[in-house]
Design an enzyme around this catalytic site. Structure first.
Site, PDB file in Angstrom:
ATOM      1  CG  ASP A 421      95.781  50.287 129.075  1.00 54.09           C
ATOM      2  OD1 ASP A 421      97.199  50.196 129.105  1.00 54.09           O
ATOM      3  OD2 ASP A 421      94.738  50.380 128.808  1.00 54.09           O
ATOM      4  CG  ASP A 635      88.748  49.337 127.614  1.00 59.05           C
ATOM      5  OD1 ASP A 635      88.279  48.294 128.601  1.00 59.05           O
ATOM      6  OD2 ASP A 635      89.031  48.841 126.426  1.00 59.05           O
ATOM      7  CG  ASP A 639      94.195  48.579 131.346  1.00 58.44           C
ATOM      8  OD1 ASP A 639      94.807  48.283 131.766  1.00 58.44           O
ATOM      9  OD2 ASP A 639      93.351  48.365 130.500  1.00 58.44           O
TER      10      ASP A 639
END
Length: 782
Positions: A421, A635, A639
């Protein structure tokens, strides 16, 4: 019906996983026990029971009937390793005498000096060997015999059974031959093989203790006592008794006994026990201090926010404790193989005894059958896998990487692709609010502070910021926190509390402020809600996106009212992390909710594929489409589903509770270079698991062939069994200092406090990255 209760029972006398399996099987079938799990490495049984039908004391007595030791938490502590060592010391003296006298008898035979005139002296020596053997049998053999007979009577033979049958059969035959005055005696064989088996057992106990030192060390970091302020003055007492909100004093050189916020004092703190970071961290008023960390040079007073198990260290310890009870698939396979090997060995020994008795004599049949029983003991097979995984778990823990279960190592070793991410993972916190725009007005920031240090007067911009701050104050997303914190610097009044707050993962948030439903988020969210986009704001958004800002839209009452521009900085180690993964031949992909234009900039900067405009459900779909063996590093609240959907989810330290609960791995620091390091560690760990299993299986197979053929004596079989255990445990413990390649992550070295050798010479060096660090990357949201 009464509620189910849980009890943890400490065990002793376990020689291999088949022992744990036997106890587990019997407990599962005992009345009143609803579930039981026996952990061979921890030597504990976790039992869920019905208090109306049984109790922990009765369960412990049931375990003792199987021939094993069982102690409750309130009982006196028992150090099995120390007890085994004392038995070895006493038995060792006797075995030395037995070996010396036996050598003289064998030398007499080998040199052809045996004759009737010296037979009386040989008989005296045999009686001396018998006399010395009896204490060895009692000290070492009885615990084995008790457990072996208990297992055999209950129809579940295990390693105890093999050793007990072989050694006591040799001892009984020797007594019979000695009393009859004919045939050979094997007192020395029985005593020496029991002694060698006991050495192997002690080595296993020692190795298991060493493997868990890095894990257990966490529990020892919280000081047992603390000093806190009471109405009567400063009081010193148990750290668990500190009330929340109390003012706790920590002097230089002491460890913080609680988690808390620094109320007074300033200095450096060693947080390596928690984060794995070797460099001290500066702490001052308003900063967070964690229990177990070391105050190096300051005098601190902290306000307690968590004590005991609720502290970060306590929570880590609980996670590791849970990991110890989660067995990897490869462990279960090894356990099943070890459990099957015992009855196979008994059958082979019986067949060997029958064959050699028919071919030669009962004595010969017994000796060869004894060799079969000893060489077939599955101790090395049973310890090969769990010990290796535990050493890997301890090494990861020491460097600030927490694994929820040991099976993560197996999954990471098989990983084929890594997804990252972007926001809050590849980018560095804090993300800052840099631009604000409404129709006809715009406010910019130079550096970290607004152009004007005075609050903004009552203007459309202040109204926009007030509403945005009210809604985003309730968000956990890093963008929302940046908006709330940035707006607070420019506002004279505190924002009101938003009502009816809702989060739309991957799109934005909504809340009611001053009677208006305020929408904050992406352009897609504005369009879905039917909010009109003024052309001037649309042009400004494009300009900001070209400048590399993340653009967030704010609207209410059917119209987009303004824009918020946020800037983020890529982590310095992002390029090194990707380069390390490429060294490991791991494809890397980035998933982001930013616009396609921003995604292309990230792809150019990092040289890896980037998929933009990804909502949480899009990330999950892409991970599932990638198949098995996929790692997701993330994070933030968005997510959580992706971390759960991946084969292995890794959450960085700043991850929210949702992210961390969905992650199998938690990084206690924010160094992303730990991701390729952990994958490399997992690969080396599983390589050693395969090496150990191959050795154990090959050793047993070759040894059985030799023993059945009559080419292996019992004493040599016992020695080879010990040698096999030493090979397996040594290879597993080598994982503590195994070279993982030239990766950029610098792990924490073992210290003298862990009672291990220093590994400074094994410290990984930071090499030049394949790509230069990046300081600022352009990003935007649609």
């Amino acid at each position: 019906p009464a509620a189910t209760k849980n009890a943890t029972i400490s065990l002793s006398g376990l020689w291999c996983p088949s022992c744990a399996w036997l106890i587990n099987e019997r407990l599962d079938r005992s009345p009143g026990i609803q579930a039981a799990e026996v952990n061979f490495i921890r030597r504990e049984a976790l039992v869920a029971y019905d208090p109306e039908r049984t109790d922990p004391r009765r369960i412990a007595r049931q375990i003792k009937k199987f021939g094993y030791g069982a102690r409750l938490e309130e009982d006196d502590a028992y150090n099995e390793e120390e007890a085994e060592w004392m038995r070895l010391l006493i038995s060792g003296v006797l075995v030395m005498h037995i070996m010396f006298i036996s050598f003289m008898l064998y030398f007499r035979e080998w040199t052809g000096r045996a004759g009737p005139e010296t037979e009386w002296l040989a008989d005296i020596f045999r009686l001396m060997i018998a006399a010395f053997s009896v204490p060895v049998i009692l000290i070492i053999g009885l615990p084995i015999l008790r457990a072996g007979l208990a297992s055999l009577i209950r129809g579940r033979p295990n390693t105890h059974t093999l050793i007990a049958i072989g050694s006591f059969a040799a001892f009984a035959l020797s007594v019979r031959n000695l009393l009859a005055g004919q045939g050979d005696v094997y007192f020395d064989t029985a005593a020496i093989l029991l002694f060698l088996v006991a050495i192997g057992h002690w080595l296993e106990l020692r190795a298991q203790k060493v493997s868990g030192e890095a894990v257990e060390r966490l529990w020892r970091q919280i000081p047992p006592e603390a000093t806190w302020l009471t109405p009567q003055g400063w009081q010193r007492g148990p750290a668990d008794a500190v009330p929340l909100g109390a003012r706790v004093r920590v002097r230089p050189g002491e460890r913080f006994p609680v988690d808390g916020v620094v109320a007074a004092g300033e200095g450096d703190v060693d947080e390596s026990v928690v984060t794995g970071e070797p460099d001290p961290a500066a702490r001052r008023e308003g900063d967070t201090a964690l229990a177990g960390t070391m105050n190096l040079d300051g005098g601190f007073e902290v306000i307690a926010t968590a004590v005991g198990p609720q502290t970060v260290v306590g929570q880590i310890g609980q996670l590791l404790h849970q990991a110890m009870w989660q067995r990897a698939p490869v462990e279960r396979q090894a356990d099943r193989l070890a459990a099957w090997l015992v009855p196979i060995a008994v059958a082979l020994a019986a067949a060997t005894f029958a064959f050699w008795t028919w071919q030669d004599s009962v004595d010969t049949g017994l000796i060869h059958a004894l060799a079969v029983l000893l060489i077939a003991c599955p101790c090395a097979l049973g310890i090969a896998t769990p010990l290796t995984l535990w050493v890997g778990l301890g090494r990861a823990t020491r460097s600030g990487v927490i694994l929820r279960y040991t099976g993560v190592l197996e999954q990471l070793a098989e990983a084929k692709q890594v997804y990252f991410d972007k926001t809050g993972t590849l980018t560095k916190r804090p993300i800052r609010l840099q631009e604000v725009a409404v129709i006809g007005e715009r406010l910019s920031v130079n550096g970290e502070s607004p152009i004007s240090n005075t609050p903004i007067p009552n203007t459309p911009i202040s109204n926009l910021l007030l509403r945005a701050a009210a809604v985003e104050a309730m968000s956990e997303h890093p963008l929302g926190q940046a908006i709330a914190q940035g707006a607070a610097k420019w506002l004279d009044d505190l924002p009101p509390r938003a009502e009816h707050f809702r989060a739309f993962p991957g799109q934005g948030v909504c809340g009611v402020v001053a009677g208006d439903e305020v929408w904050i988020g992406s352009r897609r969210l504005m369009a879905q809600q039917g909010l009109e986009m003024p052309e001037a704001l649309a042009d400004t958004a494009v300009s900001w996106q070209n400048d590399g800002l993340t653009v967030t839209y704010v609207g209410w009452n059917g119209r987009v009212r303004g824009l918020l521009g946020l800037g983020e900085t890529a982590r310095a180690e992002a390029a090194e992390t990707i380069a390390d993964l490429q060294k490991l031949e791991m494809p890397v992909t980035i998933l982001t909710g930013d616009s396609e234009a921003a995604g292309r900039r990230w792809q150019t900067a990092l040289g890896v594929p980037v998929y933009a405009e990804q909502r949480p459900e899009d990330k999950v779909t892409r991970l599932k489409a990638a198949g098995e063996n996929v790692v997701m590093v993330g994070d933030g609240i968005n997510d959580g589903p992706a971390l759960a959907a991946a084969s292995v989810g890794i959450a960085v330290r700043q991850g929210t509770d949702v992210a961390q609960s969905a992650a199998a791995v938690i990084l206690l620091h924010d160094d992303l270079r730990a991701v390729p390091w952990l994958i490399a560690l997992s690969r080396v760990a599983m390589r050693k698991v395969r090496q150990n299993l191959a050795w154990a299986v090959g050793y047993n197979a070759i040894g059985l062939v030799l023993a059945v053929s009559g080419l292996l004596q019992p004493s040599l079989a016992a020695l080879l069994m010990v040698f096999s255990n030493v090979i397996v445990t040594t290879n597993a413990l080598r994982l503590r200092r195994a070279d993982l390649g030239r990766l950029s992550f610098v792990e924490v070295e073992e210290t003298e406090e862990e009672e291990t050798e220093d590994i400074g010479d094994q410290r990984l060096e930071i090499g030049d990255s394949a790509q230069p660090p990046i300081s600022n990357l352009p990003v935007s949201t649609p």
